[in-house]
Write a protein that holds these residues in place. Structure first.
Motif, PDB file in Angstrom:
ATOM      1  N   THR A 188      22.562 -21.296  60.628  1.00 53.42           N
ATOM      2  CA  THR A 188      21.562 -20.268  60.470  1.00 53.42           C
ATOM      3  C   THR A 188      20.180 -20.903  60.361  1.00 53.42           C
ATOM      4  O   THR A 188      20.048 -22.016  59.900  1.00 53.42           O
ATOM      5  N   PHE A 189      19.195 -20.168  60.785  1.00 50.88           N
ATOM      6  CA  PHE A 189      17.837 -20.684  60.852  1.00 50.88           C
ATOM      7  C   PHE A 189      16.901 -19.850  60.001  1.00 50.88           C
ATOM      8  O   PHE A 189      17.087 -18.656  59.844  1.00 50.88           O
ATOM      9  N   SER A 190      15.883 -20.491  59.478  1.00 55.78           N
ATOM     10  CA  SER A 190      14.832 -19.785  58.767  1.00 55.78           C
ATOM     11  C   SER A 190      13.550 -19.928  59.574  1.00 55.78           C
ATOM     12  O   SER A 190      13.420 -20.836  60.377  1.00 55.78           O
ATOM     13  N   GLN A 191      12.612 -19.034  59.357  1.00 56.77           N
ATOM     14  CA  GLN A 191      11.351 -19.057  60.082  1.00 56.77           C
ATOM     15  C   GLN A 191      10.253 -19.624  59.204  1.00 56.77           C
ATOM     16  O   GLN A 191      10.209 -19.371  58.008  1.00 56.77           O
ATOM     17  N   LYS A 192       9.366 -20.388  59.828  1.00 59.93           N
ATOM     18  CA  LYS A 192       8.192 -20.912  59.137  1.00 59.93           C
ATOM     19  C   LYS A 192       7.012 -20.721  60.086  1.00 59.93           C
ATOM     20  O   LYS A 192       7.098 -21.054  61.251  1.00 59.93           O
ATOM     21  N   ILE A 193       5.941 -20.147  59.600  1.00 60.54           N
ATOM     22  CA  ILE A 193       4.765 -19.902  60.424  1.00 60.54           C
ATOM     23  C   ILE A 193       3.821 -21.101  60.324  1.00 60.54           C
ATOM     24  O   ILE A 193       3.405 -21.478  59.238  1.00 60.54           O
ATOM     25  N   LEU A 194       3.524 -21.698  61.488  1.00 62.21           N
ATOM     26  CA  LEU A 194       2.544 -22.786  61.567  1.00 62.21           C
ATOM     27  C   LEU A 194       1.423 -22.301  62.468  1.00 62.21           C
ATOM     28  O   LEU A 194       1.574 -22.266  63.676  1.00 62.21           O
ATOM     29  N   GLY A 195       0.310 -21.922  61.883  1.00 58.65           N
ATOM     30  CA  GLY A 195      -0.784 -21.367  62.686  1.00 58.65           C
ATOM     31  C   GLY A 195      -0.323 -20.068  63.312  1.00 58.65           C
ATOM     32  O   GLY A 195       0.118 -19.157  62.633  1.00 58.65           O
ATOM     33  N   SER A 196      -0.377 -20.000  64.643  1.00 59.50           N
ATOM     34  CA  SER A 196       0.052 -18.798  65.349  1.00 59.50           C
ATOM     35  C   SER A 196       1.466 -18.959  65.895  1.00 59.50           C
ATOM     36  O   SER A 196       1.928 -18.130  66.661  1.00 59.50           O
ATOM     37  N   THR A 197       2.162 -20.017  65.500  1.00 56.75           N
ATOM     38  CA  THR A 197       3.488 -20.302  66.034  1.00 56.75           C
ATOM     39  C   THR A 197       4.536 -20.140  64.944  1.00 56.75           C
ATOM     40  O   THR A 197       4.355 -20.600  63.830  1.00 56.75           O
ATOM     41  N   THR A 198       5.631 -19.488  65.295  1.00 58.33           N
ATOM     42  CA  THR A 198       6.764 -19.394  64.393  1.00 58.33           C
ATOM     43  C   THR A 198       7.741 -20.498  64.753  1.00 58.33           C
ATOM     44  O   THR A 198       8.175 -20.606  65.892  1.00 58.33           O
ATOM     45  N   VAL A 199       8.048 -21.333  63.787  1.00 63.83           N
ATOM     46  CA  VAL A 199       8.999 -22.409  64.000  1.00 63.83           C
ATOM     47  C   VAL A 199      10.248 -22.074  63.215  1.00 63.83           C
ATOM     48  O   VAL A 199      10.172 -21.641  62.069  1.00 63.83           O
ATOM     49  N   ASN A 205      17.499 -27.819  56.001  1.00 61.91           N
ATOM     50  CA  ASN A 205      16.420 -28.765  56.309  1.00 61.91           C
ATOM     51  C   ASN A 205      16.883 -29.965  57.121  1.00 61.91           C
ATOM     52  O   ASN A 205      16.311 -31.036  57.030  1.00 61.91           O
ATOM     53  N   GLN A 206      17.938 -29.788  57.900  1.00 62.90           N
ATOM     54  CA  GLN A 206      18.422 -30.855  58.759  1.00 62.90           C
ATOM     55  C   GLN A 206      17.327 -31.241  59.754  1.00 62.90           C
ATOM     56  O   GLN A 206      16.672 -30.387  60.341  1.00 62.90           O
ATOM     57  N   ASN A 207      17.119 -32.516  59.923  1.00 62.76           N
ATOM     58  CA  ASN A 207      16.118 -33.036  60.840  1.00 62.76           C
ATOM     59  C   ASN A 207      16.526 -32.702  62.276  1.00 62.76           C
ATOM     60  O   ASN A 207      17.690 -32.878  62.636  1.00 62.76           O
ATOM     61  N   THR A 239      22.982 -30.935  66.837  1.00 67.20           N
ATOM     62  CA  THR A 239      23.980 -31.016  67.896  1.00 67.20           C
ATOM     63  C   THR A 239      23.532 -30.115  69.059  1.00 67.20           C
ATOM     64  O   THR A 239      22.556 -29.361  68.928  1.00 67.20           O
ATOM     65  N   VAL A 240      24.277 -30.160  70.145  1.00 67.89           N
ATOM     66  CA  VAL A 240      24.000 -29.267  71.276  1.00 67.89           C
ATOM     67  C   VAL A 240      24.085 -27.808  70.802  1.00 67.89           C
ATOM     68  O   VAL A 240      23.241 -26.982  71.153  1.00 67.89           O
ATOM     69  N   ALA A 241      25.072 -27.501  69.964  1.00 65.66           N
ATOM     70  CA  ALA A 241      25.233 -26.138  69.442  1.00 65.66           C
ATOM     71  C   ALA A 241      24.046 -25.735  68.569  1.00 65.66           C
ATOM     72  O   ALA A 241      23.598 -24.583  68.624  1.00 65.66           O
ATOM     73  N   ASP A 242      23.514 -26.681  67.778  1.00 69.91           N
ATOM     74  CA  ASP A 242      22.344 -26.387  66.942  1.00 69.91           C
ATOM     75  C   ASP A 242      21.131 -26.055  67.801  1.00 69.91           C
ATOM     76  O   ASP A 242      20.378 -25.131  67.495  1.00 69.91           O
ATOM     77  N   VAL A 243      20.923 -26.827  68.866  1.00 69.62           N
ATOM     78  CA  VAL A 243      19.790 -26.582  69.766  1.00 69.62           C
ATOM     79  C   VAL A 243      19.934 -25.207  70.411  1.00 69.62           C
ATOM     80  O   VAL A 243      18.982 -24.417  70.444  1.00 69.62           O
ATOM     81  N   ALA A 244      21.129 -24.892  70.886  1.00 67.81           N
ATOM     82  CA  ALA A 244      21.358 -23.580  71.498  1.00 67.81           C
ATOM     83  C   ALA A 244      21.140 -22.466  70.479  1.00 67.81           C
ATOM     84  O   ALA A 244      20.517 -21.446  70.791  1.00 67.81           O
ATOM     85  N   SER A 245      21.605 -22.668  69.258  1.00 61.99           N
ATOM     86  CA  SER A 245      21.416 -21.663  68.201  1.00 61.99           C
ATOM     87  C   SER A 245      19.939 -21.490  67.872  1.00 61.99           C
ATOM     88  O   SER A 245      19.478 -20.373  67.630  1.00 61.99           O
TER      89      SER A 245
END
Length: 97
Positions: free
Chosen positions: A1-12, A18-20, A25-31
């Motif tokens: 699962t992912f959380s959102q963080k706003i950096l300027g006008s971008t949502t990351v 907090n995994q780097n 993994t490939v599944a994490d990137v796709a998620s």
């Protein structure tokens, strides 16, 4: 699962534990890209077996042409996500030097 963080006008989006991104993994990137609103494009990352290390090494041209995804979404993915993840990751690495 992912959380959102706003950096300027971008949502990351980040993995809740907090995994780097380099450890994703490939599944994490796709998620990540599915959570960011790019489910179709997430499949391209999965098909090309892009993991966190590969994602952080991607250049603009890799995203625009190497993944065979439409130009509009590819530009958004690179500018709003890949580039931001790279900047955040490499800034964090500089803090350890």
């Amino acid at each position: 699962t992912f959380s959102q963080k706003i950096l300027g006008s971008t949502t990351v989006f980040s993995i809740d534990n907090n995994q780097n991104p380099v450890d994703w993994t490939v599944a994490d990137v796709a998620s990540y890209f599915t959570a960011a609103g790019f489910p179709e494009q997430a499949l391209a990352f999965r098909t090309q077996e892009i993991d966190g290390k590969s994602l952080l090494l991607m250049q603009r041209n890799d995203v625009l042409t190497g993944l065979s995804i439409r130009l509009g979404p590819a530009l958004k993915i690179y500018e709003r996500h890949v580039k931001v993840l790279q900047q955040t990751h490499f800034q964090d690495d500089e803090a350890f030097c």
